[in-house]
Design a protein around this motif. Structure first.
Motif, short mmCIF file in Angstrom:
data_model
loop_
_atom_site.label_atom_id
_atom_site.label_comp_id
_atom_site.label_asym_id
_atom_site.label_seq_id
_atom_site.Cartn_x
_atom_site.Cartn_y
_atom_site.Cartn_z
N LYS A 1 0.70 -1.05 0.22
CA LYS A 1 0.11 0.02 -0.07
C LYS A 1 0.87 1.14 -0.05
O LYS A 1 0.56 2.43 -0.52
CB LYS A 1 -0.88 0.15 1.17
CG LYS A 1 -2.29 -0.98 1.13
CD LYS A 1 -2.94 -0.89 2.04
CE LYS A 1 -4.36 -1.56 2.11
NZ LYS A 1 -5.28 -1.73 3.36
N THR B 1 -7.01 1.67 6.10
CA THR B 1 -7.44 2.38 5.15
C THR B 1 -6.97 3.78 4.93
O THR B 1 -6.95 4.45 5.65
CB THR B 1 -8.94 2.21 4.87
OG1 THR B 1 -9.74 2.68 6.10
CG2 THR B 1 -9.18 0.47 5.05
N LYS C 1 -1.91 5.52 -6.43
CA LYS C 1 -3.23 4.74 -6.30
C LYS C 1 -3.63 5.04 -5.18
O LYS C 1 -3.31 4.49 -4.04
CB LYS C 1 -3.03 3.23 -6.91
CG LYS C 1 -2.70 3.15 -8.15
CD LYS C 1 -2.73 1.58 -8.52
CE LYS C 1 -2.06 1.24 -10.01
NZ LYS C 1 -3.07 1.95 -10.91
N THR D 1 -6.98 4.88 -4.53
CA THR D 1 -8.22 3.83 -4.53
C THR D 1 -7.73 2.66 -4.90
O THR D 1 -7.34 2.46 -6.07
CB THR D 1 -9.28 4.35 -5.20
OG1 THR D 1 -9.87 5.60 -5.00
CG2 THR D 1 -10.29 3.37 -5.28
N ILE D 2 -7.63 1.50 -4.16
CA ILE D 2 -6.85 0.18 -4.22
C ILE D 2 -7.66 -0.81 -4.52
O ILE D 2 -8.50 -1.24 -3.32
CB ILE D 2 -5.84 -0.08 -3.30
CG1 ILE D 2 -4.76 1.25 -3.20
CG2 ILE D 2 -4.86 -1.21 -3.78
CD1 ILE D 2 -3.64 1.33 -2.08
N ASP D 3 -8.05 -1.42 -5.57
CA ASP D 3 -8.82 -2.84 -5.54
C ASP D 3 -8.06 -3.86 -5.20
O ASP D 3 -6.89 -3.87 -5.15
CB ASP D 3 -9.47 -2.70 -7.06
CG ASP D 3 -8.50 -3.00 -8.18
OD1 ASP D 3 -7.71 -4.18 -8.32
OD2 ASP D 3 -8.15 -1.84 -8.67
N ASP D 4 -8.92 -4.91 -4.92
CA ASP D 4 -8.23 -6.53 -4.40
C ASP D 4 -7.28 -6.74 -5.46
O ASP D 4 -6.08 -7.27 -4.90
CB ASP D 4 -9.34 -7.48 -4.18
CG ASP D 4 -10.19 -6.88 -2.95
OD1 ASP D 4 -9.81 -6.04 -2.20
OD2 ASP D 4 -11.43 -7.50 -2.86
N ALA D 5 -7.50 -6.57 -6.67
CA ALA D 5 -6.77 -7.49 -7.57
C ALA D 5 -5.38 -6.74 -7.70
O ALA D 5 -3.97 -7.08 -7.72
CB ALA D 5 -7.14 -7.22 -9.17
N THR D 6 -5.33 -5.32 -7.46
CA THR D 6 -4.06 -4.57 -7.68
C THR D 6 -3.36 -4.51 -6.36
O THR D 6 -2.17 -5.01 -6.48
CB THR D 6 -4.47 -2.99 -7.73
OG1 THR D 6 -5.16 -2.80 -9.03
CG2 THR D 6 -3.23 -2.02 -7.54
#
Length: 300
Positions: A175, A240, A270, A272-277
């Protein structure tokens, strides 16, 4: 009959001795080991250092970084006692003005005392600790710890609801890399050389990155402690991003992208971080941290 009982007793005794030998040799057992901690705000003097087990409350070792004129300026030597081999550790560095803490402020540039109202804590998290390893605590590792759900104000006072695990360490690293636009293979947990008055531009990509983070123009006058605090304050206690403060990351990212001699490629952040990323970035972080070869470039 007698011979059979004797054999069984012998086998039992052998099993017990084998078990004791395995315990004495380590593995998943308690051990004592020597380690060092080198904070990098710049160089940090007379700072109190603590290393905790993965539960966030068991103190494994403590020390103090040397003063400017000491034999070990800016470095703490300590012994971890009762460490469970292969488990994560949490490093806590406290810059307390009451204890005469000071640091090299790259924005001056000179050594400065911590302001009476500016007591500051930096954290670092590691998936495991080997004997002789040097732990770094700096604004980047401080972010990683907060992203992993570790809060400085509770560390050492309250047991973590869930012990820190390696996967959470890699998540914190991932992150941090993503929100600052750093390559996902950057090992921000690697030891760094802090800036000092005699060497304000230390060797190594990570070392240079920390100097740039402290001195880059952000449109406001902030000292390194304020900058580092703003970065962690933009992260909620659950790991978060606080959407109301995400500009803290984008503004720093924009400043980093303007630097020509950074030595590392910076992409768009980034926030806003999606699960895949996240999963892909964690995989890269895991490889970078686990296969670290000892270079100070943040890579392998």
């Amino acid at each position: 009959m007698f011979k059979s009982k004797t054999s069984r007793r012998f086998l039992l005794l052998a099993a017990v001795l084998t078990s004791l030998t395995l315990v004495a040799c380590g593995g998943n057992t308690y051990k004592n080991q020597a380690n060092t901690v080198t904070p990098a705000l710049g160089a940090t003097y007379n700072a109190d250092v603590y290393v905790y087990a993965a539960d966030g409350i068991t103190l494994l070792g403590q020390g103090k970084t040397g003063g400017l004129n000491d034999a070990n300026p800016g470095k703490a030597n300590l012994t971890l006692s009762g460490y469970t081999a292969g488990t994560p550790v949490i490093v806590k560095v406290v810059l307390d003005p009451a204890n005469n803490a000071s640091y090299y402020d790259e924005t001056k540039p000179s050594e400065v005392s911590v302001k009476p109202t500016s007591k500051f804590t930096m954290l670092s998290i590691l998936p495991s600790a080997t004997s002789g390893q040097d732990f770094s605590a700096n604004p980047l590792t401080n972010m990683a710890a907060k992203f992993a759900g570790i809060s400085a104000d509770k560390l050492g006072a309250t047991k973590l609801s869930t012990p820190l695990v390696a996967d959470k360490v890699f998540e914190g690293v991932a992150k941090t890399n993503l929100v600052l636009g750093l390559p996902t293979s950057t090992n921000i947990l690697a030891p760094v050389t802090p800036a000092t008055k005699t060497k304000p531009t230390p060797d190594g990509t990570l070392s240079n990155l920390l100097v740039v983070m402290a001195t880059a123009s952000l449109g406001q006058t902030l000292d390194p402690i304020e900058r580092a605090a703003n970065l962690t304050n933009a992260i909620k206690s659950d790991g978060t991003i606080d959407t109301n403060k995400s500009s803290t990351f984008t503004e720093l990212n924009a400043a980093l992208m303007k630097v020509s001699n950074l030595g590392i490629s910076v992409a768009a952040p980034k926030t806003t971080i999606d699960d895949a990323t996240l999963n892909a970035a964690k995989e890269e972080a895991s490889k970078a941290v686990s296969k670290f070869t000892g270079s100070n470039t943040g890579g392998n």
